[in-house]
Design an enzyme around this catalytic site. Structure first.
Site, PDB file in Angstrom:
ATOM      1  CG  ASN A  30     -10.833   2.809 -11.956  1.00  0.00           C
ATOM      2  OD1 ASN A  30     -11.654   2.310 -11.199  1.00  0.00           O
ATOM      3  ND2 ASN A  30      -9.599   3.056 -11.583  1.00  0.00           N
ATOM      4  CG  HIS A  53     -15.380   4.731  -7.316  1.00  0.00           C
ATOM      5  ND1 HIS A  53     -14.874   4.622  -6.040  1.00  0.00           N
ATOM      6  CD2 HIS A  53     -14.585   5.601  -7.958  1.00  0.00           C
ATOM      7  CE1 HIS A  53     -13.834   5.405  -5.915  1.00  0.00           C
ATOM      8  NE2 HIS A  53     -13.628   6.011  -7.064  1.00  0.00           N
ATOM      9  CG  HIS A  86      -5.920   1.213  -7.157  1.00  0.00           C
ATOM     10  ND1 HIS A  86      -5.833   2.531  -6.769  1.00  0.00           N
ATOM     11  CD2 HIS A  86      -4.854   0.601  -6.583  1.00  0.00           C
ATOM     12  CE1 HIS A  86      -4.770   2.707  -6.006  1.00  0.00           C
ATOM     13  NE2 HIS A  86      -4.173   1.543  -5.860  1.00  0.00           N
ATOM     14  NE  ARG A 102      -7.347   3.281  -3.167  1.00  0.00           N
ATOM     15  CZ  ARG A 102      -6.480   4.253  -2.872  1.00  0.00           C
ATOM     16  NH1 ARG A 102      -5.643   4.127  -1.856  1.00  0.00           N
ATOM     17  NH2 ARG A 102      -6.463   5.357  -3.569  1.00  0.00           N
ATOM     18  NE  ARG A 119      -9.368   3.147   0.460  1.00  0.00           N
ATOM     19  CZ  ARG A 119      -8.825   4.355   0.356  1.00  0.00           C
ATOM     20  NH1 ARG A 119      -9.370   5.256  -0.443  1.00  0.00           N
ATOM     21  NH2 ARG A 119      -7.761   4.676   1.037  1.00  0.00           N
ATOM     22  CD  GLU A 174      -5.097   3.160 -10.171  1.00  0.00           C
ATOM     23  OE1 GLU A 174      -6.098   3.044 -10.918  1.00  0.00           O
ATOM     24  OE2 GLU A 174      -4.925   4.131  -9.433  1.00  0.00           O
ATOM     25  CB  THR A 179      -4.575   7.923  -6.996  1.00  0.00           C
ATOM     26  OG1 THR A 179      -4.966   6.563  -6.914  1.00  0.00           O
ATOM     27  CG2 THR A 179      -3.088   8.012  -7.204  1.00  0.00           C
ATOM     28  CD  GLU A 193      -3.471   7.431 -16.251  1.00  0.00           C
ATOM     29  OE1 GLU A 193      -3.415   6.249 -16.601  1.00  0.00           O
ATOM     30  OE2 GLU A 193      -4.370   7.900 -15.541  1.00  0.00           O
ATOM     31  CG  HIS A 253      -7.153  11.374 -10.832  1.00  0.00           C
ATOM     32  ND1 HIS A 253      -7.953  12.114  -9.996  1.00  0.00           N
ATOM     33  CD2 HIS A 253      -6.775  10.287 -10.138  1.00  0.00           C
ATOM     34  CE1 HIS A 253      -8.022  11.495  -8.837  1.00  0.00           C
ATOM     35  NE2 HIS A 253      -7.329  10.377  -8.890  1.00  0.00           N
TER      36      HIS A 253
HETATM   37  N1  PXP Z   1      -5.821   7.164 -13.496  1.00  0.00           N
HETATM   38  C1  PXP Z   1      -5.294   6.848 -12.291  1.00  0.00           C
HETATM   39  C2  PXP Z   1      -3.842   6.586 -12.200  1.00  0.00           C
HETATM   40  C3  PXP Z   1      -6.109   6.758 -11.152  1.00  0.00           C
HETATM   41  O1  PXP Z   1      -5.563   6.472  -9.964  1.00  0.00           O
HETATM   42  C4  PXP Z   1      -7.478   6.976 -11.272  1.00  0.00           C
HETATM   43  C5  PXP Z   1      -8.365   6.837 -10.076  1.00  0.00           C
HETATM   44  O2  PXP Z   1      -8.398   5.529  -9.653  1.00  0.00           O
HETATM   45  C6  PXP Z   1      -7.986   7.285 -12.538  1.00  0.00           C
HETATM   46  C7  PXP Z   1      -7.129   7.399 -13.630  1.00  0.00           C
HETATM   47  C8  PXP Z   1      -9.447   7.524 -12.742  1.00  0.00           C
HETATM   48  O3  PXP Z   1      -9.811   8.662 -12.036  1.00  0.00           O
HETATM   49  P1  PXP Z   1     -11.338   9.034 -11.878  1.00  0.00           P
HETATM   50  O4  PXP Z   1     -11.963   7.950 -11.065  1.00  0.00           O
HETATM   51  O5  PXP Z   1     -11.321  10.349 -11.211  1.00  0.00           O
HETATM   52  O6  PXP Z   1     -11.903   9.070 -13.279  1.00  0.00           O
END
Ligand code: PXP
Length: 238
Positions: free
Chosen positions: A2, A5, A38, A40, A44, A65, A96, A146, A191
């Site tokens: 992902n 960031h 994602h 949003r 952001r 996402e 999230t 998930e 996550h």
């Molecule tokens: N899975 C989902 C559904 C998420 O919302 C996120 C965060 O955007 C992640 C996985 C990845 O989480 P992390 O950034 O904490 O690795």
């Protein structure tokens, strides 16, 4: 992988650096099997243009996402990602926070999944390790489930390893993964996963994909994106 960031850092100055498109390419070179963004509602981090460019340039799968709003479903259908990951979205949350509450609004979620399926987009739902939610996910037509690993990751951090609380969370994730598979869904998890806590999740029977963002982006500051992804990939494969 992902890459939200990377966009978060760019938006800190509302400029062009660092470019999430370059990050996605580096992630591919490091061995990422797919890239998640994602988009949003408040934009952001990831912007509409990022999504459109990634759709054109990514070689691995694009996982989109999204909240289950009409605006996002319309956007996803126009974007045509390889999969859509449905999550709850709160304007004040930092990330999230909890899983989707499918039990509370089964018909609305089922309608979103059906619209996406009609456009050829498989849907994944992000749920807490709760049997009611996993069963509701299957009834709503999700092909991928998930399971939220945030509580496990938090317990692991607090206990400094796989202590009793983290082990209990892990057991719940494993059990819900089994239920998801028995109901015909793929079992994904994500996550809060990082280099310290990922191993115990990567070895769960039947696990299909891990979705990891923050920890890899953090490591990329010290090692570069390609190497940060490669390090995580090695850990997961091992
Ligand atoms: N899975 C989902 C559904 C998420 O919302 C996120 C965060 O955007 C992640 C996985 C990845 O989480 P992390 O950034 O904490 O690795």
């Amino acid at each position: 992988m992902n890459i939200d960031h990377v966009a978060t850092l760019r938006q800190a100055r509302r400029g062009i650096d660092p470019d999430p498109i370059v990050a996605a390419r580096e992630a591919e070179c490091g061995g990422a099997d797919g890239v998640t963004i994602h988009l949003r509602e408040d934009r952001r981090h990831v912007q509409d243009a990022d999504a459109l460019t990634l759709r054109e340039t990514l070689r691995v799968g694009l996982n989109f996402e999204m909240a289950t709003t009409r605006e996002m479903v319309d956007f996803a259908i126009a974007l045509r990602p390889d999969s859509a990951m449905l999550v709850p979205e709160g304007r004040t949350e930092i990330t999230t926070e909890g899983g989707l509450d499918i039990v509370a609004s089964p018909d609305a979620i089922a309608a979103v999944i059906a619209r996406l399926a009609g456009a050829g987009i498989p849907a994944s739902v992000f749920v807490d390790a709760s049997e009611d939610q996993v069963r509701a996910a299957a009834r709503a037509g999700a092909g991928i489930c998930e399971i939220h690993t945030g509580a496990y990751a938090n317990a692991f951090a607090e206990e400094g390893g796989l202590g009793p609380a983290a082990a209990a969370e892990l057991k719940a994730i494993a059990a819900m993964g089994r239920v998801a598979i028995d109901l015909g869904m793929k079992f994904n998890a994500g996550h809060g996963l990082n280099e310290a806590n990922v191993r115990a999740v990567a070895v769960l029977p039947g696990i299909y994909e891990l979705h990891i963002g923050h920890a890899i982006v953090s490591q990329s500051i010290f090692h570069g994106m390609r190497e940060a992804v490669a390090r995580m990939k090695r850990l997961v494969e091992r």
